[in-house]
Design an enzyme around this catalytic site. Structure first.
Site, PDB file in Angstrom:
ATOM      1  N   TYR A  53       0.829  -1.205   0.000  1.00  0.00           N
ATOM      2  CA  TYR A  53       0.000   0.000   0.000  1.00  0.00           C
ATOM      3  C   TYR A  53       0.864   1.256   0.000  1.00  0.00           C
ATOM      4  O   TYR A  53       1.642   1.490   0.934  1.00  0.00           O
ATOM      5  CB  TYR A  53      -0.960   0.015   1.207  1.00  0.00           C
ATOM      6  CG  TYR A  53      -1.919  -1.167   1.251  1.00  0.00           C
ATOM      7  CD1 TYR A  53      -2.149  -1.953   0.132  1.00  0.00           C
ATOM      8  CD2 TYR A  53      -2.595  -1.498   2.428  1.00  0.00           C
ATOM      9  CE1 TYR A  53      -3.007  -3.036   0.162  1.00  0.00           C
ATOM     10  CE2 TYR A  53      -3.468  -2.577   2.467  1.00  0.00           C
ATOM     11  CZ  TYR A  53      -3.662  -3.346   1.329  1.00  0.00           C
ATOM     12  OH  TYR A  53      -4.521  -4.425   1.375  1.00  0.00           O
ATOM     13  N   ILE A 231     -12.978  -5.197   7.558  1.00  0.00           N
ATOM     14  CA  ILE A 231     -11.935  -4.157   7.718  1.00  0.00           C
ATOM     15  C   ILE A 231     -12.169  -3.011   6.736  1.00  0.00           C
ATOM     16  O   ILE A 231     -11.363  -2.783   5.830  1.00  0.00           O
ATOM     17  CB  ILE A 231     -10.519  -4.766   7.548  1.00  0.00           C
ATOM     18  CG1 ILE A 231     -10.446  -5.680   6.310  1.00  0.00           C
ATOM     19  CG2 ILE A 231     -10.106  -5.529   8.803  1.00  0.00           C
ATOM     20  CD1 ILE A 231      -8.998  -6.011   5.898  1.00  0.00           C
ATOM     21  N   LYS A 233     -12.086   0.529   4.996  1.00  0.00           N
ATOM     22  CA  LYS A 233     -11.162   1.669   5.035  1.00  0.00           C
ATOM     23  C   LYS A 233     -12.010   2.934   5.096  1.00  0.00           C
ATOM     24  O   LYS A 233     -12.911   3.134   4.264  1.00  0.00           O
ATOM     25  CB  LYS A 233     -10.293   1.679   3.777  1.00  0.00           C
ATOM     26  CG  LYS A 233      -9.381   2.891   3.673  1.00  0.00           C
ATOM     27  CD  LYS A 233      -9.970   3.947   2.774  1.00  0.00           C
ATOM     28  CE  LYS A 233      -9.036   5.114   2.566  1.00  0.00           C
ATOM     29  NZ  LYS A 233      -9.647   6.145   1.698  1.00  0.00           N
ATOM     30  N   ASN A 243     -19.084   3.877  10.890  1.00  0.00           N
ATOM     31  CA  ASN A 243     -18.845   2.441  10.712  1.00  0.00           C
ATOM     32  C   ASN A 243     -18.806   1.708  12.050  1.00  0.00           C
ATOM     33  O   ASN A 243     -19.298   0.579  12.175  1.00  0.00           O
ATOM     34  CB  ASN A 243     -17.533   2.214   9.950  1.00  0.00           C
ATOM     35  CG  ASN A 243     -17.612   2.733   8.520  1.00  0.00           C
ATOM     36  OD1 ASN A 243     -18.696   3.071   8.038  1.00  0.00           O
ATOM     37  ND2 ASN A 243     -16.485   2.806   7.856  1.00  0.00           N
TER      38      ASN A 243
HETATM   39  P1  NAP Z   1     -13.903  -0.620   1.390  1.00  0.00           P
HETATM   40  O1  NAP Z   1     -13.459  -0.621   2.779  1.00  0.00           O
HETATM   41  O2  NAP Z   1     -15.055  -1.479   0.995  1.00  0.00           O
HETATM   42  O3  NAP Z   1     -14.258   0.852   0.906  1.00  0.00           O
HETATM   43  C1  NAP Z   1     -13.462   1.973   1.157  1.00  0.00           C
HETATM   44  C2  NAP Z   1     -14.165   3.169   0.539  1.00  0.00           C
HETATM   45  O4  NAP Z   1     -15.444   3.305   1.179  1.00  0.00           O
HETATM   46  C3  NAP Z   1     -13.431   4.470   0.742  1.00  0.00           C
HETATM   47  O5  NAP Z   1     -13.588   5.229  -0.444  1.00  0.00           O
HETATM   48  C4  NAP Z   1     -14.161   5.143   1.896  1.00  0.00           C
HETATM   49  O6  NAP Z   1     -14.179   6.544   1.764  1.00  0.00           O
HETATM   50  C5  NAP Z   1     -15.561   4.611   1.711  1.00  0.00           C
HETATM   51  N1  NAP Z   1     -16.261   4.549   2.992  1.00  0.00           N
HETATM   52  C6  NAP Z   1     -15.924   3.836   4.097  1.00  0.00           C
HETATM   53  N2  NAP Z   1     -16.812   4.028   5.071  1.00  0.00           N
HETATM   54  C7  NAP Z   1     -17.734   4.890   4.586  1.00  0.00           C
HETATM   55  C8  NAP Z   1     -18.904   5.484   5.120  1.00  0.00           C
HETATM   56  N3  NAP Z   1     -19.294   5.232   6.358  1.00  0.00           N
HETATM   57  N4  NAP Z   1     -19.625   6.317   4.323  1.00  0.00           N
HETATM   58  C9  NAP Z   1     -19.233   6.577   3.066  1.00  0.00           C
HETATM   59  N5  NAP Z   1     -18.148   6.049   2.497  1.00  0.00           N
HETATM   60  C10 NAP Z   1     -17.387   5.209   3.257  1.00  0.00           C
HETATM   61  O7  NAP Z   1     -12.722  -1.008   0.377  1.00  0.00           O
HETATM   62  P2  NAP Z   1     -11.167  -1.325   0.496  1.00  0.00           P
HETATM   63  O8  NAP Z   1     -10.414  -0.177   0.990  1.00  0.00           O
HETATM   64  O9  NAP Z   1     -10.800  -1.925  -0.812  1.00  0.00           O
HETATM   65  O10 NAP Z   1     -11.111  -2.539   1.554  1.00  0.00           O
HETATM   66  C11 NAP Z   1     -10.887  -2.342   2.930  1.00  0.00           C
HETATM   67  C12 NAP Z   1      -9.482  -2.748   3.334  1.00  0.00           C
HETATM   68  O11 NAP Z   1      -9.260  -4.125   3.057  1.00  0.00           O
HETATM   69  C13 NAP Z   1      -8.375  -2.053   2.558  1.00  0.00           C
HETATM   70  O12 NAP Z   1      -8.207  -0.711   2.969  1.00  0.00           O
HETATM   71  C14 NAP Z   1      -7.221  -2.964   2.842  1.00  0.00           C
HETATM   72  O13 NAP Z   1      -6.725  -2.749   4.153  1.00  0.00           O
HETATM   73  C15 NAP Z   1      -7.903  -4.325   2.730  1.00  0.00           C
HETATM   74  N6  NAP Z   1      -7.823  -4.915   1.355  1.00  0.00           N
HETATM   75  C16 NAP Z   1      -7.138  -6.078   1.203  1.00  0.00           C
HETATM   76  C17 NAP Z   1      -7.022  -6.651  -0.064  1.00  0.00           C
HETATM   77  C18 NAP Z   1      -6.248  -7.928  -0.228  1.00  0.00           C
HETATM   78  O14 NAP Z   1      -5.966  -8.322  -1.364  1.00  0.00           O
HETATM   79  N7  NAP Z   1      -5.912  -8.604   0.852  1.00  0.00           N
HETATM   80  C19 NAP Z   1      -7.628  -6.052  -1.173  1.00  0.00           C
HETATM   81  C20 NAP Z   1      -8.366  -4.880  -0.975  1.00  0.00           C
HETATM   82  C21 NAP Z   1      -8.461  -4.342   0.288  1.00  0.00           C
HETATM   83  P3  NAP Z   1     -13.330   7.515   2.730  1.00  0.00           P
HETATM   84  O15 NAP Z   1     -11.909   7.125   2.561  1.00  0.00           O
HETATM   85  O16 NAP Z   1     -13.691   8.863   2.192  1.00  0.00           O
HETATM   86  O17 NAP Z   1     -13.812   7.303   4.138  1.00  0.00           O
END
Ligand code: NAP
Length: 275
Positions: A53, A231, A233, A243
């Site tokens: 990241y 988890i 973000k 959240n």
């Molecule tokens: P996510 O958590 O599904 O979505 C993050 C997005 O949702 C961001 O744009 C965030 O905006 C928004 N968001 C979060 N809470 C919100 C709320 N209450 N209201 C409105 N918008 C909201 O997607 P992700 O970041 O892909 O997945 C989460 C975590 O999983 C990652 O950060 C990473 O640590 C991990 N991950 C792991 C893998 C893997 O291959 N192992 C792949 C992808 C992700 P803001 O930033 O503006 O709050």
């Protein structure tokens, strides 16, 4: 805080904090650090990051966010498959520790399965456990056949971090039942589908019944499973606070039936998806 039990017997918060796409913009940095600190204050003490990241910058940001309170958090990071030889895994972990400003990770994951032999990665994990540099290890993006192969090699994997949310229900057919019977949780990444789920009218309808928000419904839906972490973000304190309240939301059978109609469960095996 609802917790999830790892095979080691340790319990960790069901809801954590993701960090992908953090540390990408200097103008967002203070908000991101404040968001992580607010999350820890609220009990979301599971923090997920990775060497990938921001090319290591997200780990540096996490290190800054948890400086002085390292012992309050359960810190997860990941090794890239291209680094995951026995010695490469050790080197990658040491670099992550330096960026995070800590002497140990609570959980270290293989980010996804690459072309290197799994046995070599496991040698690296074993050396890191032995040296006290990681407490536990696990994997990410492993499908059923990979989990079977892995657990035949070594029984101490603690979790499998996978893409799982209302719009990505494939794992329910065979991978989640395997995890439940193995007593090993999954860690659901992208639980709000990177924001794309939040405009769903059905989520809005269910949310309105509970005076909740679509994000809270999407998270509560993942957390209905006893063996799942989520988890999300969130880059702002407001989103983290919103959240965090998802852990209090209990979806009713009517809610779940409405969500099933809009986001049907799988009726056969589907390959595990990745983002
Ligand atoms: P996510 O958590 O599904 O979505 C993050 C997005 O949702 C961001 O744009 C965030 O905006 C928004 N968001 C979060 N809470 C919100 C709320 N209450 N209201 C409105 N918008 C909201 O997607 P992700 O970041 O892909 O997945 C989460 C975590 O999983 C990652 O950060 C990473 O640590 C991990 N991950 C792991 C893998 C893997 O291959 N192992 C792949 C992808 C992700 P803001 O930033 O503006 O709050």
């Amino acid at each position: 805080m609802k917790t999830v039990r790892l095979p080691s017997g340790e319990t960790i918060p069901a809801l954590g904090l993701g960090t992908w796409m953090m540390a990408e913009k200097a103008s967002r940095r203070a908000d991101e650090i404040a968001a992580l600190r607010a999350g820890v204050d609220l009990g979301l003490t599971l923090i997920d990051t990775a060497e990938m990241y921001g090319g290591g910058e997200a780990e540096t940001l996490v290190g800054e966010a948890v400086a002085g309170r390292r012992d309050e958090v359960f810190l997860v990071s990941k090794v890239l498959p291209s680094n995951a030889t026995a010695s490469g895994t050790v080197r990658a972990c040491e670099a992550s520790l330096r960026r995070l400003g800590t002497d140990r990770l609570d959980l270290y994951l293989l980010h996804w399965r690459g072309s290197l032999p799994l046995a070599r990665t496991l040698e690296g994990f074993a050396a890191l456990v032995e040296a006290g540099k990681i407490r536990h290890w696990g994997v990410s993006n492993f499908d059923l056949a990979d989990m079977r192969e892995l657990t035949a090699l070594d029984g101490s994997c603690q979790t499998n971090q996978i893409l799982y949310n209302l719009s990505r229900r494939g794992p329910e057919y065979d991978l989640l039942p395997w995890h439940a019977s193995a007593g090993m949780p999954i860690m659901a990444y992208s639980p709000v589908e990177q924001g794309r789920l939040l405009g769903s009218p059905v989520l809005a309808e269910v949310a309105a019944r509970h005076d909740a928000t679509p994000a809270q419904v999407a998270l509560a839906w993942v957390l209905r499973l006893p063996h799942a972490n989520a988890i999300p973000k969130a880059g702002t304190v407001d989103h983290v606070r919103e959240n965090a309240r998802a852990v209090e939301l209990r979806l009713s059978p009517e809610d779940l039936a409405d969500l099933d109609r809009a986001f049907p469960p799988p009726d056969g095996p589907e390959p595990l998806e990745m983002i």
